[in-house]
Design an enzyme around this catalytic site. Sequence first.
Site, PDB file in Angstrom:
ATOM      1  N   SER A  34       0.843  -1.201   0.000  1.00 22.08           N
ATOM      2  CA  SER A  34       0.000   0.000   0.000  1.00 22.08           C
ATOM      3  C   SER A  34       0.878   1.250   0.000  1.00 22.08           C
ATOM      4  CB  SER A  34      -0.927   0.002   1.215  1.00 22.08           C
ATOM      5  OG  SER A  34      -0.160   0.148   2.392  1.00 22.08           O
ATOM      6  N   PHE A  53       7.930  -4.501  10.570  1.00 27.67           N
ATOM      7  CA  PHE A  53       8.054  -3.122  10.088  1.00 27.67           C
ATOM      8  C   PHE A  53       6.709  -2.545   9.683  1.00 27.67           C
ATOM      9  CE2 PHE A  53      12.046  -5.213   8.659  1.00 27.67           C
ATOM     10  CZ  PHE A  53      12.992  -4.372   9.215  1.00 27.67           C
ATOM     11  N   SER A  58      10.150   3.861  17.391  1.00 33.47           N
ATOM     12  CA  SER A  58      10.647   5.169  16.957  1.00 33.47           C
ATOM     13  C   SER A  58      10.972   6.011  18.174  1.00 33.47           C
ATOM     14  CB  SER A  58       9.542   5.840  16.145  1.00 33.47           C
ATOM     15  OG  SER A  58       9.753   7.229  16.057  1.00 33.47           O
ATOM     16  N   TYR A  64       0.059   8.848  15.570  1.00 35.82           N
ATOM     17  CA  TYR A  64       1.113   7.940  15.104  1.00 35.82           C
ATOM     18  C   TYR A  64       2.011   7.522  16.272  1.00 35.82           C
ATOM     19  CZ  TYR A  64       5.916   7.011  13.655  1.00 35.82           C
ATOM     20  OH  TYR A  64       7.180   6.495  13.566  1.00 35.82           O
ATOM     21  N   LYS A  75       2.779   3.720  18.297  1.00 32.87           N
ATOM     22  CA  LYS A  75       4.087   3.109  18.614  1.00 32.87           C
ATOM     23  C   LYS A  75       4.199   2.855  20.116  1.00 32.87           C
ATOM     24  CE  LYS A  75       6.041   2.960  14.513  1.00 32.87           C
ATOM     25  NZ  LYS A  75       6.242   1.657  13.853  1.00 32.87           N
ATOM     26  N   TYR A  81      14.112   3.833  16.474  1.00 39.79           N
ATOM     27  CA  TYR A  81      14.890   4.524  15.443  1.00 39.79           C
ATOM     28  C   TYR A  81      14.865   6.026  15.687  1.00 39.79           C
ATOM     29  CZ  TYR A  81      13.271   0.386  12.717  1.00 39.79           C
ATOM     30  OH  TYR A  81      12.920  -0.861  12.267  1.00 39.79           O
ATOM     31  N   PHE A  82      15.981   6.670  15.450  1.00 40.14           N
ATOM     32  CA  PHE A  82      15.984   8.129  15.389  1.00 40.14           C
ATOM     33  C   PHE A  82      15.634   8.509  13.935  1.00 40.14           C
ATOM     34  CE2 PHE A  82      16.634   9.825  19.613  1.00 40.14           C
ATOM     35  CZ  PHE A  82      16.611   8.621  20.300  1.00 40.14           C
ATOM     36  N   ASN A 116       9.201  14.515   5.599  1.00 37.51           N
ATOM     37  CA  ASN A 116      10.472  14.473   6.315  1.00 37.51           C
ATOM     38  C   ASN A 116      11.543  15.260   5.585  1.00 37.51           C
ATOM     39  OD1 ASN A 116       9.402  11.222   6.983  1.00 37.51           O
ATOM     40  ND2 ASN A 116       9.653  12.753   8.579  1.00 37.51           N
ATOM     41  N   ARG A 137      18.405  17.078  14.873  1.00 40.48           N
ATOM     42  CA  ARG A 137      17.968  15.683  14.951  1.00 40.48           C
ATOM     43  C   ARG A 137      19.174  14.764  14.810  1.00 40.48           C
ATOM     44  NH1 ARG A 137      14.315  18.312  16.028  1.00 40.48           N
ATOM     45  NH2 ARG A 137      12.105  18.152  15.463  1.00 40.48           N
ATOM     46  N   ARG A 159       7.131  24.432  12.736  1.00 38.23           N
ATOM     47  CA  ARG A 159       6.075  23.466  12.430  1.00 38.23           C
ATOM     48  C   ARG A 159       5.451  23.013  13.752  1.00 38.23           C
ATOM     49  NH1 ARG A 159       7.796  18.067   9.141  1.00 38.23           N
ATOM     50  NH2 ARG A 159       8.731  17.555  11.138  1.00 38.23           N
TER      51      ARG A 159
HETATM   52  C1  UD1 Z   1       9.249  12.643  12.347  1.00 36.24           C
HETATM   53  C2  UD1 Z   1       8.376  11.983  13.380  1.00 36.24           C
HETATM   54  C3  UD1 Z   1       9.073  10.731  13.887  1.00 36.24           C
HETATM   55  C4  UD1 Z   1       9.425   9.824  12.742  1.00 36.24           C
HETATM   56  C5  UD1 Z   1      10.296  10.590  11.755  1.00 36.24           C
HETATM   57  C6  UD1 Z   1      10.683   9.748  10.560  1.00 36.24           C
HETATM   58  C7  UD1 Z   1       7.241  12.934  15.387  1.00 36.24           C
HETATM   59  C8  UD1 Z   1       7.112  14.138  16.283  1.00 36.24           C
HETATM   60  N1  UD1 Z   1       8.143  12.974  14.423  1.00 36.24           N
HETATM   61  O1  UD1 Z   1      10.427  13.068  13.034  1.00 36.24           O
HETATM   62  O2  UD1 Z   1       8.265  10.061  14.766  1.00 36.24           O
HETATM   63  O3  UD1 Z   1      10.101   8.704  13.214  1.00 36.24           O
HETATM   64  O4  UD1 Z   1       9.567  11.746  11.325  1.00 36.24           O
HETATM   65  O5  UD1 Z   1       9.570   9.348   9.850  1.00 36.24           O
HETATM   66  O6  UD1 Z   1       6.534  12.011  15.589  1.00 36.24           O
HETATM   67  N2  UD1 Z   1      12.046  20.122   8.575  1.00 36.24           N
HETATM   68  C9  UD1 Z   1      12.113  21.290   7.830  1.00 36.24           C
HETATM   69  N3  UD1 Z   1      11.566  21.300   6.593  1.00 36.24           N
HETATM   70  C10 UD1 Z   1      10.949  20.197   6.053  1.00 36.24           C
HETATM   71  C11 UD1 Z   1      10.887  19.016   6.813  1.00 36.24           C
HETATM   72  C12 UD1 Z   1      11.434  19.022   8.074  1.00 36.24           C
HETATM   73  O7  UD1 Z   1      12.654  22.301   8.290  1.00 36.24           O
HETATM   74  O8  UD1 Z   1      10.458  20.289   4.908  1.00 36.24           O
HETATM   75  C13 UD1 Z   1      12.675  20.093   9.907  1.00 36.24           C
HETATM   76  C14 UD1 Z   1      11.710  19.808  11.038  1.00 36.24           C
HETATM   77  O9  UD1 Z   1      11.120  20.992  11.502  1.00 36.24           O
HETATM   78  C15 UD1 Z   1      12.638  19.133  12.055  1.00 36.24           C
HETATM   79  C16 UD1 Z   1      13.660  18.389  11.182  1.00 36.24           C
HETATM   80  O10 UD1 Z   1      13.601  19.024   9.910  1.00 36.24           O
HETATM   81  O11 UD1 Z   1      13.329  20.091  12.809  1.00 36.24           O
HETATM   82  C17 UD1 Z   1      13.364  16.905  11.013  1.00 36.24           C
HETATM   83  O12 UD1 Z   1      12.023  16.734  10.587  1.00 36.24           O
HETATM   84  P1  UD1 Z   1      11.478  15.342  10.036  1.00 36.24           P
HETATM   85  O13 UD1 Z   1      12.388  14.812   9.002  1.00 36.24           O
HETATM   86  O14 UD1 Z   1      10.045  15.510   9.671  1.00 36.24           O
HETATM   87  O15 UD1 Z   1      11.622  14.361  11.290  1.00 36.24           O
HETATM   88  P2  UD1 Z   1      11.065  14.497  12.789  1.00 36.24           P
HETATM   89  O16 UD1 Z   1      10.024  15.528  12.896  1.00 36.24           O
HETATM   90  O17 UD1 Z   1      12.248  14.556  13.687  1.00 36.24           O
END
Ligand code: UD1
Length: 335
Positions: free
Chosen positions: A35, A81, A125, A149, A153, A177-178, A199, A231, A291
């Site tokens: 899916s 997974f 996660s 979500y 988990k 996972y980070f 992401n 991160r 965000r």
């Molecule tokens: C999110 C999820 C996490 C999941 C991970 C991978 C939450 C709160 N977060 O993590 O559970 O395991 O995705 O799927 O549940 N950013 C930008 N611009 C963008 C996208 C992201 O600036 O277009 C920034 C975000 O604000 C953040 C960082 O990049 O500071 C990482 O964001 P992202 O990749 O979405 O991961 P998380 O929010 O850490």
Amino acid sequence: MKNILLTGGAGYIGSHTFIELFQCGFRPIIYDNFSNSKIEVINRLSQICNSEIEYIKGDIRDQNQLEASIRDYNCEAIIHFAGLKAVGESVSNPDLYYSNNLTGTVCLLNAINNTGVTKLVFSSSATVYGKPIYLPIDEKHPLSATNPYGRTKLFIEEMLRDYANAFPKLKIAILRYFNPAGAHESGLIGEDPLGIPNNLMPYVSQVAAGLRTHVNVWGNDYETHDGTGVRDFIHVTDLAKGHIKALNKLDDLTSIAVNLGTGKGYSVMDIIKTFQEAAGTEIPYQFKDRRNGDVASCYANPSFANKIIGWKAERNLFEMCKDHWNWQKNNPNGY
Ligand code: UD1
């Protein structure tokens, strides 16, 4: 131990784990409803492994098919997974998340009980830590959730702890996972998000490829070294290897939960700059408001994983960006 069922094995982390298992002499079998993944993954895995790939098209909520698959392939362990993972979607469609993630896991646990499987590795996660109270985050950090979500988990983890208590023969490794990034060195498999990526890494990568005009940097007023969110990015191949280490250790362990991260925090701007270098192209960006729901910093203390399963991340940020880019440029439209 040889035959391992990978639920959601055609996805980003599942497919990379498939390769590592195969190369270590296991017999991985994919169970996926496709899916959120493409059947082309199977062809790519076949090229990389130079072998036929065994897979079953099935839903995680179909307990009968799960049981039949475990019996047909005589599986001794399961790596779970399968699940949905988009935070925003989980807020608007919580039903999808409780059904796929929670009900799906209940079906899997019933199938495990009925077939006598004794080893389970679960894809969790860092989201289960909620808003970090201290950094780096170790496994003793309090657990909480900030969205549906994350709650799925967290609930699954709690369920697994109850199962591990009630059925001591069932050994469970929960892997937290980070932020997974990068792709297999072949450039044949990688992350293939549907629609606009949520992401950071896939978004940056699509900007580098010219598919999107610029990166929206969500907030530059955080208390971090450059004001942008920090991160713990971890190469998906390192992550995949963590599953094998956990699986191999389960015989000697009681059930465990371990962080899979590097222990290093990089900011959004660090990612953009390193990706620029790796791809040799400019990546335009614009600062925007924060965000909703984001935290300033989140990174792991990964020392427990090293101590308990003998695992440590080996690839650095440049390698993550380089491999992510290699996959992106060879597959501009995904699979
Ligand atoms: C999110 C999820 C996490 C999941 C991970 C991978 C939450 C709160 N977060 O993590 O559970 O395991 O995705 O799927 O549940 N950013 C930008 N611009 C963008 C996208 C992201 O600036 O277009 C920034 C975000 O604000 C953040 C960082 O990049 O500071 C990482 O964001 P992202 O990749 O979405 O991961 P998380 O929010 O850490």
